[in-house]
Scaffold this active site. Structure first.
Site, PDB file in Angstrom:
ATOM      1  N   GLU A 195       0.786  -1.229   0.000  1.00  0.00           N
ATOM      2  CA  GLU A 195       0.000   0.000   0.000  1.00  0.00           C
ATOM      3  C   GLU A 195       0.821   1.284   0.000  1.00  0.00           C
ATOM      4  O   GLU A 195       0.757   2.063   0.971  1.00  0.00           O
ATOM      5  CB  GLU A 195      -0.969  -0.010   1.194  1.00  0.00           C
ATOM      6  N   GLU A 203      -5.529  -8.035  -0.609  1.00  0.00           N
ATOM      7  CA  GLU A 203      -6.226  -7.841   0.670  1.00  0.00           C
ATOM      8  C   GLU A 203      -7.676  -7.500   0.402  1.00  0.00           C
ATOM      9  O   GLU A 203      -7.975  -6.700  -0.491  1.00  0.00           O
ATOM     10  CB  GLU A 203      -5.633  -6.669   1.474  1.00  0.00           C
TER      11      GLU A 203
HETATM   12  C1  GLC Z   1      -3.523  -2.482   5.468  1.00  0.00           C
HETATM   13  C2  GLC Z   1      -2.811  -1.962   6.644  1.00  0.00           C
HETATM   14  C3  GLC Z   1      -3.116  -2.845   7.821  1.00  0.00           C
HETATM   15  C4  GLC Z   1      -4.592  -2.809   8.083  1.00  0.00           C
HETATM   16  C5  GLC Z   1      -5.337  -3.274   6.846  1.00  0.00           C
HETATM   17  C6  GLC Z   1      -6.810  -3.073   7.019  1.00  0.00           C
HETATM   18  O1  GLC Z   1      -2.906  -3.663   5.117  1.00  0.00           O
HETATM   19  O2  GLC Z   1      -1.439  -1.922   6.404  1.00  0.00           O
HETATM   20  O3  GLC Z   1      -2.421  -2.412   8.951  1.00  0.00           O
HETATM   21  O4  GLC Z   1      -4.924  -3.631   9.163  1.00  0.00           O
HETATM   22  O5  GLC Z   1      -4.918  -2.592   5.699  1.00  0.00           O
HETATM   23  O6  GLC Z   1      -7.074  -1.748   7.321  1.00  0.00           O
END
Ligand code: GLC
Length: 346
Positions: free
Chosen positions: A166, A284
């Site tokens: 990110e 993610e």
């Molecule tokens: C990103 C952040 C992480 C967070 C996730 C969800 O990966 O780096 O710390 O928990 O997003 O917000």
């Protein structure tokens, strides 16, 4: 009308012409093959979050256990994404040596994954000083990746590197494109063919794919992170700020509008991928535990379905913390979430 005798000859001529055209555009076809193949094998995974990317493992309540890898494999996942805070374990002065004990710990996690037949996406996470002042930290960033890459160069090709999770804040598109290219050049001298994962700025947002300028390298996998709508997925998340508490109670029902918005985002990523001949990885996605479970399940299922139908691989955020699909105290999966994640892959 042409007789049937001529049709095979015409087809052959058309195929040869196509082959000649493809051979005249060497980058694209070769590029597509290798990285697309890796991405198919990556399939569905889960992030081992809040463990090795904390300043020190355990600071955020998660210490990786051998059984985590066994459980993840048994549930049907194909890979783990391993977020790692290298910058809190490396010297601040040149040559920026990474602590050997920490390298060993990461090696252990990679071995656990491999012993369980899981692929690994190994990243660098939370290098806050880099995000605040990219120029001042460029040399250290590249030096850390040089060490990691040289150390892991003999690993099989089931391990991918993701240089930075990110990119955001003061890492704008120009800075990121240049930092990525420089780092890739260094890493390629020890790992000429390893898959490298890269995403756009603005926290790997779909809307910034257009600003990503990639070097001509056939082993790149492009990642996006999916948390939309944020007021649903991040309701009550303290790290977002006080406004997140105002979002508490937001539901996600899979309405026509919600589904259309999600589809539009995935279509946008797929269009970009097609245009640039790059595979896509949703590295993610997840909804925080403060949202209600029914909404989380519906949303999670919908994202998985979008990823699958667009031919993207994916990794849920995350295994056993605030978004957790697994309850580490009760030592059991949160079944509705696990079903939402795996039902289409089993
Ligand atoms: C990103 C952040 C992480 C967070 C996730 C969800 O990966 O780096 O710390 O928990 O997003 O917000």
């Amino acid at each position: 009308m042409l007789g049937s005798f001529y049709r095979p000859a015409l087809l052959w001529a058309a195929a040869s012409t196509l082959a000649v055209i493809l051979s005249l555009t060497p980058g694209k076809s070769a590029q597509a093959e290798t990285a697309f193949d890796f991405n198919r094998k990556l399939g569905s995974g889960i992030n081992l979050g809040n463990a090795l990317e904390a300043p020190k493992e355990g600071d955020w309540g998660v210490i990786l256990q051998p059984e985590y890898f066994t459980l993840i494999k048994a549930a049907g996942f194909n890979h783990v994404r391993l977020p790692v805070s290298w910058s809190t374990h490396a010297a601040v002065d040149a040559p920026y040596t990474i602590e050997p004990a920490f390298v060993e710990r990461v090696d252990w996690a990679i071995k656990q994954a491999r012993d369980n037949g899981l692929k690994v996406v190994l990243n660098m996470h939370h290098y806050e000083q880099l995000e605040a002042d990219p120029a001042a930290h460029t040399q250290r960033f590249i030096a850390m990746w040089q060490q990691i890459a040289e150390h892991l160069q003999k690993e099989p090709d089931d391990l991918a590197f993701e240089f930075y999770n990110e990119p955001a804040r003061n890492i704008n598109a120009d800075k990121w494109n240049s930092l990525f290219a420089q780092t890739l050049k260094t890493v390629r001298s020890s790992n000429p063919r390893r898959c490298v994962v890269v995403g756009p700025i603005d926290w790997n947002d779909v809307g910034e794919l257009h600003s990503l300028q990639l070097p001509n390298d056939k082993n790149l996998l492009v990642t996006i992170h999916y948390y939309a709508p944020k007021r649903f997925t991040h309701q009550g998340a303290s790290w977002i700020g006080p406004e997140a508490d105002k979002w508490l109670g937001t539901k996600w029902t899979g309405s026509a509008k919600e589904t259309a918005d999600m589809t539009a985002d995935f279509d946008k990523a797929a269009d970009w991928g097609r245009l640039h001949a790059r595979p896509i990885y949703v590295g993610e996605f997840g909804a925080y535990e403060k949202a209600d479970m029914d909404s989380r399940v519906l949303w999670t299922k919908a994202v998985r379905a979008q990823a699958q139908s667009h031919g993207f691989s994916d990794a849920y955020w995350e295994f056993c913390s605030g978004f957790g699909a697994y309850d580490p105290q009760g030592k059991k999966w949160r079944t509705p979430l696990l079903d939402a994640l795996t039902v289409t892959t089993k």
